[in-house]
Design an enzyme around this catalytic site. Sequence first.
Site, PDB file in Angstrom:
ATOM      1  N   GLU A  60      -1.178  86.341 -18.590  1.00  0.00           N
ATOM      2  CA  GLU A  60      -0.404  87.042 -17.571  1.00  0.00           C
ATOM      3  C   GLU A  60      -0.744  86.592 -16.153  1.00  0.00           C
ATOM      4  O   GLU A  60       0.138  86.425 -15.308  1.00  0.00           O
ATOM      5  CB  GLU A  60      -0.602  88.547 -17.712  1.00  0.00           C
ATOM      6  CG  GLU A  60       0.093  89.161 -18.912  1.00  0.00           C
ATOM      7  CD  GLU A  60      -0.627  88.936 -20.225  1.00  0.00           C
ATOM      8  OE1 GLU A  60      -0.036  89.198 -21.289  1.00  0.00           O
ATOM      9  OE2 GLU A  60      -1.805  88.501 -20.184  1.00  0.00           O
ATOM     10  N   HIS A 129       0.669  99.672 -24.468  1.00  0.00           N
ATOM     11  CA  HIS A 129       2.103  99.446 -24.601  1.00  0.00           C
ATOM     12  C   HIS A 129       2.939 100.633 -24.107  1.00  0.00           C
ATOM     13  O   HIS A 129       4.163 100.613 -24.259  1.00  0.00           O
ATOM     14  CB  HIS A 129       2.466  99.165 -26.059  1.00  0.00           C
ATOM     15  CG  HIS A 129       1.954  97.866 -26.599  1.00  0.00           C
ATOM     16  ND1 HIS A 129       0.612  97.622 -26.778  1.00  0.00           N
ATOM     17  CD2 HIS A 129       2.606  96.736 -26.992  1.00  0.00           C
ATOM     18  CE1 HIS A 129       0.445  96.401 -27.280  1.00  0.00           C
ATOM     19  NE2 HIS A 129       1.648  95.841 -27.409  1.00  0.00           N
TER      20      HIS A 129
END
Length: 323
Positions: A60, A129
Amino acid sequence: MAKLNMVQAINLALHEEMERDPTVIVMGEDVGVDGGVFRVTEGLLNKFGTDRVIDTPLAESGIVGTAIGMAVSGLKPVAEIQFEGFSYMTIDQLAAHASRIRYRSRGVYHCPMVVRSPYGGGVRALEHHSEAVATFYVHIPGMKVVIPSSPYDAKGLLVSCIRDPDPVFFFEPKRLYRAFKEEVPEGEYTIPIGTGNKLSEGDDITLVSWGAMVRVCQEAMKQVEDIGVELIDLRTLSPLDDKIIIDSVRKTGRAVIVHEEPKTLGLGAEIIARINEKAFLYLEAPVKRVTGYDIPVPLAKLEDYYLPDAERVALAIREVAGF
């Protein structure tokens, strides 16, 4: 006019902006061949090719760092972080570099990039998540933070984000991805960044929210139909449209703020501070918050206890209205 869900509306915005502007690049984990984990980028690779739709490694910080270099060099990258809980690794790149490019270069360079990510709970996913992490990015000077609550807004806001000269974090409430459809025009339209939207008129209380919690607020309003609720969808968290909030509170004298982020130092606290600064003498009751809790988002069995629901919001409305 086609009726689209939020996934389809975002996909349409990406298609149209990539057709309009050859400098727009889409990049991220699985955005190409797989079309994204939620299929938001489906079809882009076949249409625009591997030079403009780039499957990246699982890194990321590297995704966002590369996007910064692209943006400073004249491209307009739209970088996807697959889930919001993986965005923590991007904070250094965004806080130390992307948000400072304009300031650092005294306006010579800009950083026109968008970071997209699913956002929030409601789908009973795994750890990392289901988190609501927007507050981290609101705290970064130079970053803009946008969260739509409907397919129509999602398309118009994303187009504005892609065309903006500064970095924007565009959070997509995943529980709304396929929750409902509404009419979304093909072709160009934009919604200005930094403008809230009044969804209902009311004289008794101001209800402020954004993202998936807007739908929760609308459900709560059905339980308090005897109270005139003015519902405001902020749409943009930074820069914050505090004028729409203050104007409403000066009319109603009461306010409730709803967000799924943890309560402490959430945006609700900032909104209350601005109400106190600009509309304190208009208040008839203390402002109340309905929020997530100061704990990690729990796993599936406890998720419903963590997230604000219509009953909690309706109770807060009645408490403030009856003060």
